[in-house]
Scaffold this motif. Structure first.
Motif, PDB file in Angstrom:
ATOM      1  N   GLU A  56     -59.880 -36.183 -61.622  1.00 12.95           N
ATOM      2  CA  GLU A  56     -58.924 -35.134 -61.048  1.00 12.95           C
ATOM      3  C   GLU A  56     -58.440 -35.147 -59.347  1.00 12.95           C
ATOM      4  OE1 GLU A  56     -61.727 -32.107 -61.801  1.00 12.95           O
ATOM      5  OE2 GLU A  56     -62.720 -32.076 -59.786  1.00 12.95           O
ATOM      6  N   ALA A  57     -57.548 -34.504 -59.051  1.00 12.45           N
ATOM      7  CA  ALA A  57     -57.239 -34.708 -57.778  1.00 12.45           C
ATOM      8  C   ALA A  57     -58.266 -34.352 -56.759  1.00 12.45           C
ATOM      9  CB  ALA A  57     -55.923 -33.734 -57.372  1.00 12.45           C
ATOM     10  N   GLY A 128     -54.335 -36.919 -58.814  1.00 15.72           N
ATOM     11  CA  GLY A 128     -54.613 -36.670 -60.246  1.00 15.72           C
ATOM     12  C   GLY A 128     -55.316 -37.755 -60.731  1.00 15.72           C
TER      13      GLY A 128
END
Length: 162
Positions: A56-57, A128
């Motif tokens: 994930e970011a 991302g």
């Protein structure tokens, strides 16, 4: 502890928010081997089997502990193995992770072999899901090495902030 707050959909009433918590930071690790024997000189190669997915970011601490080995049967000069962490998703080297694992400046005694260890790491921010891998490269300015490889002893990540 990480607290995740997710805003409501655009146009939705802001009275409802989704809140979650993680007691353990997002993390992962792998190990493996990058064979450099068949690769061209001065060309970085990796092994997809040792890729890590940053899910994930956020900002991650990336660390790779590597060991190289090379041998030769005649005199060599500037026999080098380098390592780096590479962002496969973006197609770029993770900044500040290039490392010279070994440099044999000159050896005129004939057959020999050597191993060396190095670590490379950095804080790296992604927007991302991102795939990263350890890559290795070799070159020998004079003579030829007969064996070469890069062991990824431990390649790991830990998310440090969103």
């Amino acid at each position: 502890m990480d607290v995740d707050v997710q805003a409501p959909a655009a146009g939705a009433c802001p009275a409802t928010w989704t809140v979650g918590a993680r007691l353990t930071p997002v993390n992962g690790q792998t190990s493996g081997f990058v064979g450099l024997q068949a690769s061209a000189a001065s060309t970085f190669v990796g092994d997809p089997a040792t890729n890590l997915l940053l899910p994930e970011a956020g900002t991650y601490e990336l660390v790779a502990d590597v060991q190289d080995a090379q041998s030769w049967s005649a005199a060599v000069s500037n026999a080098i193995i380098d390592a780096r962490i590479f962002d496969v998703t973006a197609g770029v080297t993770v900044p500040r992770t290039d490392r010279r694992v070994i440099l044999i400046g000159s050896n005129t005694t004939g057959a020999n072999g050597i191993q060396a260890n190095a670590s490379c790491g950095a804080l790296y921010t992604v927007t991302g899901p991102t795939t990263v891998q350890v890559q290795g490269s070799w070159r020998c300015d004079v003579g030829a090495t007969t064996q070469r490889g890069l062991w990824i002893l431990n390649f790991r990540f830990k998310k440090v902030t969103d």
